[in-house]
Design an enzyme around this catalytic site. Structure first.
Site, PDB file in Angstrom:
ATOM      1  N   SER A 142       0.853  -1.189   0.000  1.00 41.63           N
ATOM      2  CA  SER A 142       0.000   0.000   0.000  1.00 41.63           C
ATOM      3  C   SER A 142       0.887   1.236   0.000  1.00 41.63           C
ATOM      4  O   SER A 142       2.083   1.162   0.341  1.00 41.63           O
ATOM      5  CB  SER A 142      -0.888  -0.010   1.253  1.00 41.63           C
ATOM      6  OG  SER A 142      -1.535   1.236   1.448  1.00 41.63           O
ATOM      7  N   TYR A 155      -3.607  -0.680  10.045  1.00 34.38           N
ATOM      8  CA  TYR A 155      -3.409  -0.931   8.612  1.00 34.38           C
ATOM      9  C   TYR A 155      -2.023  -0.470   8.178  1.00 34.38           C
ATOM     10  O   TYR A 155      -1.308  -1.189   7.471  1.00 34.38           O
ATOM     11  CB  TYR A 155      -4.491  -0.198   7.820  1.00 34.38           C
ATOM     12  CG  TYR A 155      -4.473  -0.482   6.333  1.00 34.38           C
ATOM     13  CD1 TYR A 155      -5.071  -1.633   5.828  1.00 34.38           C
ATOM     14  CD2 TYR A 155      -3.895   0.403   5.434  1.00 34.38           C
ATOM     15  CE1 TYR A 155      -5.076  -1.899   4.457  1.00 34.38           C
ATOM     16  CE2 TYR A 155      -3.887   0.155   4.073  1.00 34.38           C
ATOM     17  CZ  TYR A 155      -4.479  -0.994   3.596  1.00 34.38           C
ATOM     18  OH  TYR A 155      -4.479  -1.252   2.245  1.00 34.38           O
TER      19      TYR A 155
END
Length: 250
Positions: A142, A155
């Protein structure tokens, strides 16, 4: 053989029921790969139908990646019955909350899927790859493998970990003929970004920073996955490929 040709290869893709995982699965199938799709029960029937329509062999296997005993059991069964040439670790979850309010349960849930489950899958399918001297592992990282984000501490921690695991495994397995790399998607139009896209202020600020002027789509990631899974990437090791419309360049 064409450097992007995946005919004769079998790929395992996790979380392929929708969004980026589905796009990656279809991209690999169009390149010629046969597929094993790992995901929650009933979530992948649509992808199976589309892959079969492309003329590829495809099997859906029920698996909750946060259930680590099941990960080891399912992977062992697949390795017994199939030669897995490519592993794409796409399954992931995100929980948005002020960091002071994140519970241990929420923290563990995100890390169990995004990091621990991913590592166990790398380990389970990487072992026979290293023994054979050939294989490709593609982890989905990410932009938050590089940045901290807002209200997504678990996350961000997990995706920083994905980048670290990718590099660590590449150091060990590149000499054994296995390439381990990752894709870092930018801001994509998926379920994970619904909260951002429906917030007018956040959506506007995000789009203003993306040179491409749009949110990414699954097809934007599929090509990167095919490349990293193909012979064209035989000398690419431990790389986190950013596909973000230019976000990181700003």
């Amino acid at each position: 053989m064409h450097p992007f040709d995946l005919h004769g290869r079998r790929a395992v893709v996790t979380g392929a029921g929708r969004g980026l995982g589905q796009a990656i699965a279809l991209g690999l199938a169009r390149a010629g790969a046969d597929l094993l799709l790992l995901g929650r029960p009933g979530s992948q029937s649509g992808t199976v139908e589309q892959v079969a329509g492309l003329g590829r062999d495809v099997v859906a296997v029920d698996l909750d990646v946060s259930d680590h005993d099941a990960v080891e059991r399912v992977a062992a069964g697949i390795n017994r019955d199939h030669r897995v040439d490519i592993l794409v670790n796409n399954a992931g979850i995100i929980e948005r909350e002020d960091s002071v309010d994140v519970s241990r349960h929420s923290w563990n849930r995100v890390l169990d899927v995004n990091l621990s489950g991913l590592f166990l899958l790398c380990q389970a399918f990487g072992r026979p790859m290293t023994e054979r001297g050939h294989g490709k592992i593609v982890n989905v990282a990410s932009l938050l493998s590089f940045q901290g984000g807002i209200r997504v501490a678990s996350y961000a921690a997990s995706k920083h970990g994905v980048a670290g695991i990718t590099k660590a495994l590449a150091n060990e397995w590149a000499p054994l003929g296995v390439q381990v790399n990752a894709i870092a998607p930018g801001y994509m139009a998926t379920d994970n970004t619904t909260a951002l896209r429906t917030d007018p202020d956040r959506a506007r600020s995000i789009l203003e920073r993306i040179p491409a002027g749009r949110w990414g789509e699954g097809a934007d990631i599929a090509g990167a996955a095919v490349f990293l899974s193909s012979p064209a990437a035989d000398y690419v090791n431990g790389h986190v490929l950013v596909v973000d419309g230019g976000w990181m360049a700003r």
